[in-house]
Design an enzyme around this catalytic site. Structure first.
Site, PDB file in Angstrom:
ATOM      1  N   SER A 143       0.885  -1.167   0.000  1.00 55.27           N
ATOM      2  CA  SER A 143       0.000   0.000   0.000  1.00 55.27           C
ATOM      3  C   SER A 143       0.918   1.210   0.000  1.00 55.27           C
ATOM      4  O   SER A 143       2.105   1.101   0.363  1.00 55.27           O
ATOM      5  CB  SER A 143      -0.834  -0.019   1.285  1.00 55.27           C
ATOM      6  N   TYR A 156      -2.222  -1.393  10.525  1.00 52.19           N
ATOM      7  CA  TYR A 156      -2.224  -1.449   9.052  1.00 52.19           C
ATOM      8  C   TYR A 156      -0.899  -0.921   8.504  1.00 52.19           C
ATOM      9  O   TYR A 156      -0.274  -1.574   7.660  1.00 52.19           O
ATOM     10  CB  TYR A 156      -3.406  -0.642   8.499  1.00 52.19           C
ATOM     11  N   LYS A 160       1.997  -3.197   6.379  1.00 51.43           N
ATOM     12  CA  LYS A 160       2.386  -2.911   4.994  1.00 51.43           C
ATOM     13  C   LYS A 160       3.866  -2.547   4.895  1.00 51.43           C
ATOM     14  O   LYS A 160       4.525  -2.879   3.906  1.00 51.43           O
ATOM     15  CB  LYS A 160       1.489  -1.807   4.416  1.00 51.43           C
TER      16      LYS A 160
HETATM   17  N1  LIG Z   1      -8.605  -0.275  -1.444  1.00 47.85           N
HETATM   18  C1  LIG Z   1      -7.587   0.505  -1.156  1.00 47.85           C
HETATM   19  O1  LIG Z   1      -7.714   1.749  -1.092  1.00 47.85           O
HETATM   20  C2  LIG Z   1      -6.229  -0.107  -0.915  1.00 47.85           C
HETATM   21  C3  LIG Z   1      -5.132   0.753  -0.853  1.00 47.85           C
HETATM   22  C4  LIG Z   1      -3.874   0.217  -0.628  1.00 47.85           C
HETATM   23  C5  LIG Z   1      -3.715  -1.159  -0.505  1.00 47.85           C
HETATM   24  N2  LIG Z   1      -4.794  -1.969  -0.576  1.00 47.85           N
HETATM   25  C6  LIG Z   1      -4.575  -3.419  -0.435  1.00 47.85           C
HETATM   26  O2  LIG Z   1      -5.151  -4.094  -1.522  1.00 47.85           O
HETATM   27  C7  LIG Z   1      -5.384  -5.463  -1.151  1.00 47.85           C
HETATM   28  C8  LIG Z   1      -6.752  -5.879  -1.623  1.00 47.85           C
HETATM   29  O3  LIG Z   1      -7.754  -5.201  -0.870  1.00 47.85           O
HETATM   30  P1  LIG Z   1      -9.021  -4.509  -1.530  1.00 47.85           P
HETATM   31  O4  LIG Z   1      -8.878  -3.056  -1.321  1.00 47.85           O
HETATM   32  O5  LIG Z   1      -9.243  -5.031  -2.888  1.00 47.85           O
HETATM   33  O6  LIG Z   1     -10.173  -4.978  -0.508  1.00 47.85           O
HETATM   34  P2  LIG Z   1     -11.406  -5.983  -0.697  1.00 47.85           P
HETATM   35  O7  LIG Z   1     -12.003  -6.140   0.660  1.00 47.85           O
HETATM   36  O8  LIG Z   1     -12.303  -5.515  -1.785  1.00 47.85           O
HETATM   37  O9  LIG Z   1     -10.701  -7.326  -1.147  1.00 47.85           O
HETATM   38  C9  LIG Z   1      -9.896  -8.054  -0.247  1.00 47.85           C
HETATM   39  C10 LIG Z   1     -10.181  -9.537  -0.436  1.00 47.85           C
HETATM   40  O10 LIG Z   1      -9.360 -10.259   0.499  1.00 47.85           O
HETATM   41  C11 LIG Z   1     -10.176 -11.300   1.045  1.00 47.85           C
HETATM   42  N3  LIG Z   1      -9.655 -11.732   2.353  1.00 47.85           N
HETATM   43  C12 LIG Z   1      -9.833 -11.152   3.565  1.00 47.85           C
HETATM   44  N4  LIG Z   1      -9.243 -11.895   4.527  1.00 47.85           N
HETATM   45  C13 LIG Z   1      -8.674 -12.956   3.911  1.00 47.85           C
HETATM   46  C14 LIG Z   1      -7.918 -14.054   4.361  1.00 47.85           C
HETATM   47  N5  LIG Z   1      -7.640 -14.228   5.667  1.00 47.85           N
HETATM   48  N6  LIG Z   1      -7.469 -14.952   3.439  1.00 47.85           N
HETATM   49  C15 LIG Z   1      -7.778 -14.795   2.132  1.00 47.85           C
HETATM   50  N7  LIG Z   1      -8.497 -13.774   1.644  1.00 47.85           N
HETATM   51  C16 LIG Z   1      -8.937 -12.863   2.521  1.00 47.85           C
HETATM   52  C17 LIG Z   1     -11.566 -10.716   1.133  1.00 47.85           C
HETATM   53  O11 LIG Z   1     -12.564 -11.706   1.221  1.00 47.85           O
HETATM   54  C18 LIG Z   1     -11.636  -9.912  -0.152  1.00 47.85           C
HETATM   55  O12 LIG Z   1     -12.161 -10.685  -1.206  1.00 47.85           O
HETATM   56  C19 LIG Z   1      -5.189  -5.509   0.358  1.00 47.85           C
HETATM   57  O13 LIG Z   1      -3.907  -6.065   0.634  1.00 47.85           O
HETATM   58  C20 LIG Z   1      -5.236  -4.062   0.770  1.00 47.85           C
HETATM   59  O14 LIG Z   1      -4.532  -3.821   1.960  1.00 47.85           O
HETATM   60  C21 LIG Z   1      -6.059  -1.482  -0.776  1.00 47.85           C
END
Ligand SMILES: NC(=O)c1ccc[n+]([C@@H]2O[C@H](COP(=O)([O-])OP(=O)(O)OC[C@H]3O[C@@H](n4cnc5c(N)ncnc54)[C@H](O)[C@@H]3O)[C@@H](O)[C@H]2O)c1
Length: 284
Positions: A143, A156, A160
């Site tokens: 992130s 968090y 990261k």
């Molecule tokens: N959305 C943002 O703004 C953002 C920004 C920076 C980083 N991220 C990172 O992107 C990645 C994806 O997140 P997202 O934003 O798409 O969120 P999201 O909630 O839409 O998707 C995350 C997915 O991970 C799954 N998940 C949760 N716990 C789990 C586990 N223990 N084992 C396997 N799967 C699991 C969930 O069911 C979901 O399908 C994450 O690592 C998040 O930290 C997101």
């Protein structure tokens, strides 16, 4: 890694948001895709969506915080498609609050999924890629929080930062071994996904009590994340950046120049360089 067509990809947290967009993007390149998640319903929908796009896909339910589950995911991937070439360690969750008020369960959950999930992914898949001796690529989703710091999200941020550090170590190690395996660390800015509702996937033993019992800062920051991510960019933007990084063998996949999170990253690096106290530079 230049040739993706006909090769095999696996994406954790692939049933929603950024992971689903990654699975679609890799599938569009002609890769066979194993999508993995803890949410069986949306996992099934994602597999159907991929198949409707002409992608050869399989769904595997696996909790990335559990070493055995990720090991089984690696076995299932090789059994299904005979090998694995691109591994996206992407699953992640968010919990907020003051560092001293966040519960032990909150720390365990966030570090378990975000950090241990990547550790397990590396430990289970890299030996397989090395043994294959073919070009491959590891994509770890961190992130912009990996390159910045701020209040009310300590678990968090640290989860990261750890993913970034581990990815850098892995990059150096694979170079040392002259392995044909690239590494990218994907550092998204705010993206419109369901991360603001991450609590839906908390395992029973790490569940919280009712919302009313939460400290006010926890409620405020979690509501702010929900609102901010809803206004974020489309997850497809990150999938496109990831694909470019795989093909061009680029390690850092960052928010573009001009994005407030990129500015915050520069500000932090300047503070470190000058050994100045951290200024508050993250947006929001
Ligand atoms: N959305 C943002 O703004 C953002 C920004 C920076 C980083 N991220 C990172 O992107 C990645 C994806 O997140 P997202 O934003 O798409 O969120 P999201 O909630 O839409 O998707 C995350 C997915 O991970 C799954 N998940 C949760 N716990 C789990 C586990 N223990 N084992 C396997 N799967 C699991 C969930 O069911 C979901 O399908 C994450 O690592 C998040 O930290 C997101």
């Amino acid at each position: 890694m230049k040739e993706l067509s006909g090769k095999v990809a696996v994406v954790t947290g692939g049933a929603s948001g950024i992971g689903r967009a990654m699975a679609r993007r890799l599938g569009a390149e002609g890769m066979k895709v194993v999508v993995s998640d803890v949410e069986p319903g949306s996992l099934q929908e994602t597999v159907k969506d991929l198949e409707a796009r002409g992608v050869e896909a399989q769904g595997v339910v696996a909790d990335v915080s559990q070493a055995d589950a990720v090991h089984r995911l690696a076995d299932r991937t090789v059994d299904a498609f005979g090998g694995v070439h691109v591994v996206c360690n992407n699953a992640g969750v968010f919990a907020g609050g003051l560092s001293w008020e966040a519960s032990v369960s909150d720390y365990e959950w966030v570090l378990g999924v975000n950090t241990w999930g990547v550790i397990h992914g590396i430990r289970s898949f890299v030996p397989i890629l090395l043994a294959q001796g073919e070009p491959g690529h590891i994509v770890n989703t961190a992130s912009m929080a990996a390159l910045t710091s701020g209040p009310l999200s300590g678990a968090y941020f640290m989860s990261k930062h750890a993913v970034l550090a581990l990815s850098e170590s892995l990059y150096h190690e694979l170079h040392m071994k002259q392995a044909p395996i690239g590494v990218s660390v994907v550092c998204p800015e705010l993206i419109a996904t369901r991360i603001g509702e991450a609590d839906r996937n908390r395992p029973a033993h790490l569940k919280r009590g009712s919302d009313d019992e939460l400290p006010p800062e926890t409620r405020t920051v979690e509501a702010a994340i929900r609102t901010a991510t809803q206004g974020g960019a489309d997850p497809g933007v990150i999938a496109d950046r990831m694909l470019e990084a795989i093909v061009e063998d680029r390690f850092y996949v960052l928010a573009p120049e001009g994005d407030p999170w990129r500015d915050a990253c520069h500000a932090r690096l300047e503070d470190v360089r000058a050994a100045r106290n951290p200024r508050l530079s993250v947006p929001g």
